[in-house]
Design a protein around this motif. Structure first.
Motif, PDB file in Angstrom:
ATOM      1  N   LEU A   1       4.830   6.566   5.229  1.00 25.28           N
ATOM      2  CA  LEU A   1       5.227   6.623   6.647  1.00 25.28           C
ATOM      3  C   LEU A   1       6.699   5.682   6.694  1.00 25.28           C
ATOM      4  O   LEU A   1       7.048   4.973   7.647  1.00 25.28           O
ATOM      5  N   ASP A   2       7.384   5.917   5.508  1.00 27.14           N
ATOM      6  CA  ASP A   2       8.647   5.176   5.170  1.00 27.14           C
ATOM      7  C   ASP A   2       9.774   6.105   5.399  1.00 27.14           C
ATOM      8  O   ASP A   2       9.603   7.233   4.348  1.00 27.14           O
ATOM      9  N   VAL A   3      10.492   6.411   6.262  1.00 30.44           N
ATOM     10  CA  VAL A   3      11.785   7.259   6.403  1.00 30.44           C
ATOM     11  C   VAL A   3      12.517   7.275   5.208  1.00 30.44           C
ATOM     12  O   VAL A   3      13.563   8.103   5.136  1.00 30.44           O
ATOM     13  N   ASP A   4      12.803   5.978   4.536  1.00 25.98           N
ATOM     14  CA  ASP A   4      13.669   5.985   3.357  1.00 25.98           C
ATOM     15  C   ASP A   4      13.188   6.626   1.825  1.00 25.98           C
ATOM     16  O   ASP A   4      13.893   6.752   1.192  1.00 25.98           O
TER      17      ASP A   4
ATOM     18  N   VAL B   1       2.240  10.830  -4.896  1.00 23.46           N
ATOM     19  CA  VAL B   1       2.813  12.123  -4.599  1.00 23.46           C
ATOM     20  C   VAL B   1       3.130  13.008  -5.615  1.00 23.46           C
ATOM     21  O   VAL B   1       3.572  12.795  -6.772  1.00 23.46           O
ATOM     22  N   ASN B   2       2.661  14.274  -5.442  1.00 23.34           N
ATOM     23  CA  ASN B   2       2.789  15.222  -6.370  1.00 23.34           C
ATOM     24  C   ASN B   2       2.195  14.887  -7.842  1.00 23.34           C
ATOM     25  O   ASN B   2       2.609  15.274  -8.763  1.00 23.34           O
ATOM     26  N   THR B   3       1.001  14.310  -7.799  1.00 19.19           N
ATOM     27  CA  THR B   3       0.274  14.234  -9.090  1.00 19.19           C
ATOM     28  C   THR B   3      -0.897  14.767  -8.606  1.00 19.19           C
ATOM     29  O   THR B   3      -1.723  14.642  -7.814  1.00 19.19           O
TER      30      THR B   3
ATOM     31  N   PHE C   1       8.775  15.510   2.667  1.00 20.19           N
ATOM     32  CA  PHE C   1       7.889  15.457   3.793  1.00 20.19           C
ATOM     33  C   PHE C   1       6.639  14.782   3.387  1.00 20.19           C
ATOM     34  O   PHE C   1       6.166  13.971   4.092  1.00 20.19           O
ATOM     35  N   VAL C   2       5.998  15.081   2.295  1.00 18.60           N
ATOM     36  CA  VAL C   2       4.892  14.563   1.859  1.00 18.60           C
ATOM     37  C   VAL C   2       4.897  12.985   1.426  1.00 18.60           C
ATOM     38  O   VAL C   2       4.012  12.091   1.789  1.00 18.60           O
ATOM     39  N   HIS C   3       5.940  12.683   0.871  1.00 24.68           N
ATOM     40  CA  HIS C   3       6.348  11.188   0.479  1.00 24.68           C
ATOM     41  C   HIS C   3       6.322  10.357   1.906  1.00 24.68           C
ATOM     42  O   HIS C   3       5.883   9.411   2.138  1.00 24.68           O
TER      43      HIS C   3
ATOM     44  N   LEU D   1       0.929  -1.144  -0.024  1.00 23.88           N
ATOM     45  CA  LEU D   1       0.155   0.049  -0.042  1.00 23.88           C
ATOM     46  C   LEU D   1       0.777   1.339  -0.075  1.00 23.88           C
ATOM     47  O   LEU D   1       0.509   2.238  -0.649  1.00 23.88           O
ATOM     48  N   ALA D   2       2.001   1.229   0.555  1.00 26.48           N
ATOM     49  CA  ALA D   2       2.954   2.420   0.797  1.00 26.48           C
ATOM     50  C   ALA D   2       3.449   2.611  -0.670  1.00 26.48           C
ATOM     51  O   ALA D   2       3.562   4.002  -1.091  1.00 26.48           O
ATOM     52  N   HIS D   3       3.622   1.626  -1.482  1.00 20.08           N
ATOM     53  CA  HIS D   3       4.420   1.734  -2.550  1.00 20.08           C
ATOM     54  C   HIS D   3       3.133   2.349  -3.530  1.00 20.08           C
ATOM     55  O   HIS D   3       3.390   3.263  -4.444  1.00 20.08           O
TER      56      HIS D   3
END
Length: 219
Positions: free
Chosen positions: A216-219, A136-138, A209-211, A128-130
């Protein structure tokens, strides 16, 4: 290409009476020289594996084909009913057959065979994270955008903020309400995506930040 013993149909040759097939002193049919596997000639095969008397092939489309001995279910076809039997009475599938069950629609990448068992690697599940990261930014379904210190716009989705970052969601909603009020009400604001000024934040930092908020992935 295929060659060698074919006592259980492991070569996948369409015609069992193919004149190229010989028999050894024990009466075991075999193909002494490599021959095109006609049943898969229209497929681009990217991986193969062989067991004791069965064979597997994976196509570029992620389809798995199996043929040969089937006495232990090693072909993955669910049943050996109606198959021919070898000289010892064991069922086999003489031609490559598409394996349709068990992979839940996932493409197969690689296979490996033991004597009478197999393992397969399928395409990974997309997390889901992927999936959220692709948003992001679409501007697809975006209902808010941020303007960075460089003047660039970053489109976002407040519904994700509501789940993953409630304080940010509350901030965004407050800004949207102010935007609507300044425009004379929601109706006057129209369908234009509300813009929130982040003039103190660089675009690169804003995107990161938005990513993080989305994944919720710091990488």
């Amino acid at each position: 290409f295929c060659w060698g013993a074919n006592s259980c149909g492991q070569l996948g040759i369409l015609n069992p009476e193919d004149p190229r097939i010989r028999k050894d002193p024990d009466g075991i049919p075999h193909l002494p020289t490599p021959a095109v596997l006609d049943a898969l000639a229209d497929q681009r095969i990217v991986d193969i594996a062989c067991g004791e008397a069965h064979s597997l092939a994976v196509s570029a489309m992620g389809n798995l084909y199996s043929w040969g001995a089937c006495s232990c279910g090693q072909l993955g076809l669910g049943s050996c009913e109606g198959m021919p039997v070898d000289s010892d009475g064991y069922p086999y599938q003489p031609t490559p057959t598409l394996v349709t069950a068990g992979f839940q629609g996932k493409a197969v990448f690689k296979v490996a065979c033991g004597g009478v068992h197999n393992l397969a690697v399928t395409e990974p599940d997309q997390s889901l994270a992927h999936s959220l990261a692709t948003l992001v930014n679409t501007d697809m379904l975006a209902d808010v955008c941020f303007r960075s210190s460089e003047g660039e716009l970053l489109y976002a989705h407040s519904c994700i903020f509501k789940i993953n970052a409630p304080p940010l969601y509350n901030f965004v909603q407050a800004q949207i309400e102010q935007h609507a009020a300044a425009a004379g009400g929601p109706e006057a604001a129209g369908r234009e995506v509300p813009e929130i000024s982040m003039s103190h934040v660089r675009m690169e930092v804003l995107v990161d930040f938005v990513h993080f908020v989305y994944t919720l992935d710091v990488d």
